[in-house]
Write a protein that holds these residues in place. Structure first.
Motif, PDB file in Angstrom:
ATOM      1  N   LYS A 155     -24.975 -23.573 -33.768  1.00 14.02           N
ATOM      2  CA  LYS A 155     -24.417 -22.836 -34.913  1.00 14.02           C
ATOM      3  C   LYS A 155     -25.416 -21.781 -35.379  1.00 14.02           C
ATOM      4  O   LYS A 155     -25.056 -20.619 -35.589  1.00 14.02           O
ATOM      5  N   GLY A 156     -26.679 -22.167 -35.529  1.00 15.94           N
ATOM      6  CA  GLY A 156     -27.708 -21.213 -35.927  1.00 15.94           C
ATOM      7  C   GLY A 156     -27.864 -20.089 -34.921  1.00 15.94           C
ATOM      8  O   GLY A 156     -27.984 -18.917 -35.289  1.00 15.94           O
ATOM      9  N   THR A 157     -27.825 -20.429 -33.651  1.00 16.63           N
ATOM     10  CA  THR A 157     -27.941 -19.423 -32.585  1.00 16.63           C
ATOM     11  C   THR A 157     -26.792 -18.431 -32.648  1.00 16.63           C
ATOM     12  O   THR A 157     -26.996 -17.214 -32.536  1.00 16.63           O
ATOM     13  N   MET A 158     -25.586 -18.945 -32.831  1.00 17.08           N
ATOM     14  CA  MET A 158     -24.418 -18.062 -32.890  1.00 17.08           C
ATOM     15  C   MET A 158     -24.462 -17.161 -34.126  1.00 17.08           C
ATOM     16  O   MET A 158     -24.052 -15.998 -34.068  1.00 17.08           O
ATOM     17  N   LEU A 159     -24.971 -17.688 -35.234  1.00 18.22           N
ATOM     18  CA  LEU A 159     -25.123 -16.866 -36.434  1.00 18.22           C
ATOM     19  C   LEU A 159     -26.158 -15.766 -36.211  1.00 18.22           C
ATOM     20  O   LEU A 159     -25.974 -14.631 -36.670  1.00 18.22           O
ATOM     21  N   ILE A 160     -27.236 -16.064 -35.517  1.00 21.78           N
ATOM     22  CA  ILE A 160     -28.239 -15.045 -35.173  1.00 21.78           C
ATOM     23  C   ILE A 160     -27.594 -13.969 -34.309  1.00 21.78           C
ATOM     24  O   ILE A 160     -27.788 -12.767 -34.530  1.00 21.78           O
ATOM     25  N   GLU A 161     -26.809 -14.384 -33.324  1.00 21.34           N
ATOM     26  CA  GLU A 161     -26.133 -13.420 -32.445  1.00 21.34           C
ATOM     27  C   GLU A 161     -25.159 -12.536 -33.216  1.00 21.34           C
ATOM     28  O   GLU A 161     -24.952 -11.377 -32.863  1.00 21.34           O
ATOM     29  N   ASP A 162     -24.580 -13.100 -34.293  1.00 22.96           N
ATOM     30  CA  ASP A 162     -23.655 -12.324 -35.142  1.00 22.96           C
ATOM     31  C   ASP A 162     -24.403 -11.527 -36.210  1.00 22.96           C
ATOM     32  O   ASP A 162     -23.782 -10.916 -37.079  1.00 22.96           O
ATOM     33  N   LYS A 163     -25.739 -11.572 -36.159  1.00 23.81           N
ATOM     34  CA  LYS A 163     -26.613 -10.885 -37.108  1.00 23.81           C
ATOM     35  C   LYS A 163     -26.412 -11.368 -38.541  1.00 23.81           C
ATOM     36  O   LYS A 163     -26.589 -10.613 -39.503  1.00 23.81           O
ATOM     37  N   LYS A 164     -26.071 -12.641 -38.691  1.00 22.79           N
ATOM     38  CA  LYS A 164     -25.947 -13.281 -40.002  1.00 22.79           C
ATOM     39  C   LYS A 164     -27.206 -14.125 -40.211  1.00 22.79           C
ATOM     40  O   LYS A 164     -27.171 -15.357 -40.180  1.00 22.79           O
ATOM     41  N   PHE A 165     -28.313 -13.424 -40.415  1.00 23.97           N
ATOM     42  CA  PHE A 165     -29.619 -14.066 -40.410  1.00 23.97           C
ATOM     43  C   PHE A 165     -29.823 -15.020 -41.589  1.00 23.97           C
ATOM     44  O   PHE A 165     -30.450 -16.063 -41.442  1.00 23.97           O
ATOM     45  N   VAL A 171     -28.967 -22.838 -42.023  1.00 24.72           N
ATOM     46  CA  VAL A 171     -28.626 -23.911 -41.086  1.00 24.72           C
ATOM     47  C   VAL A 171     -29.883 -24.444 -40.411  1.00 24.72           C
ATOM     48  O   VAL A 171     -30.107 -25.655 -40.339  1.00 24.72           O
ATOM     49  N   LEU A 172     -30.725 -23.544 -39.940  1.00 26.23           N
ATOM     50  CA  LEU A 172     -31.885 -23.937 -39.146  1.00 26.23           C
ATOM     51  C   LEU A 172     -33.011 -24.532 -39.996  1.00 26.23           C
ATOM     52  O   LEU A 172     -33.748 -25.394 -39.519  1.00 26.23           O
TER      53      LEU A 172
END
Length: 195
Positions: A155-165, A171-172
């Motif tokens: 989930k954290g990885t996908m948020l990073i990819e979506d630039k939702k830092f 999450v992380l």
């Protein structure tokens, strides 16, 4: 006996012999798969879990043998999918999970497979459903805990990819507090802060 005592080499040999002696017993290949998975021999684990499922199919087609003890098909499908994910055989992992009953573990494993297959929107849906089920029912086994940990990292990885830092950090950070020695989650958290 040997498996429960941690004597895996002895257990491995005995389980192979038992598997040869009784072609209807699905337990030896399943336990061999568990041992091989624990030792990160995922190619062998995949073959063991496939054999377990084949034996279950044969058993169900032989009514006179249905009284015999057997492994749970759901467990075998989930373990097979997990081994295939480790082998980067994501399409085959998703295919195995199609035959599994829906559970929070299955939802999270489907999400992992779908993300690797570039089906990100579907992966996100499965992941959110799986995480919600973990949150709604917090009691979990060690095995489920590992899946939940991986799901939150994904989930954290996908948020990073979506630039939702900011969301990724939220999450992380929780994940890293719970598992302070999880290097992969810590690395993802650093990525979220750098974003």
């Amino acid at each position: 006996f040997y498996y429960n005592r941690g004597a895996m080499q002895n257990a491995h040999g005995h389980l192979q012999r038992i598997a040869e002696l009784d072609p209807y017993d699905s337990r030896p290949p399943f336990l061999l798969g568990m041992i091989n998975h624990d030792y990160r021999r995922f190619d062998l684990a995949e073959k063991n879990f496939e054999e377990c499922l084949q034996r279950l199919d044969v058993l169900f087609k032989t009514p006179a043998k249905l009284h015999l003890p057997r492994m749970d098909r759901q467990q075998a499908l989930v373990k097979l999918a997990a081994a295939r994910i480790e082998l980067r055989e994501h399409a085959k992992a998703f295919e195995a999970l199609e035959g599994a009953l829906e559970s929070r573990v299955v939802l999270c494993l489907r999400a992992t497979a779908l993300r690797a297959l570039d089906r990100v929107d579907e992966a996100r849906q499965y992941l959110d459903q799986g995480i919600k089920q973990f949150v709604d029912s917090p009691e979990r086994s060690m095995e489920e805990d590992a899946v939940y940990q991986e799901a939150r990292r994904l989930k954290g990885t996908m948020l990073i990819e979506d630039k939702k830092f900011g969301e990724a950090r939220a999450v992380l950070e929780v994940l890293c507090k719970e598992y302070p020695f999880d290097a992969r989650s810590l690395y993802k958290l650093v990525q979220a802060y750098r974003g």
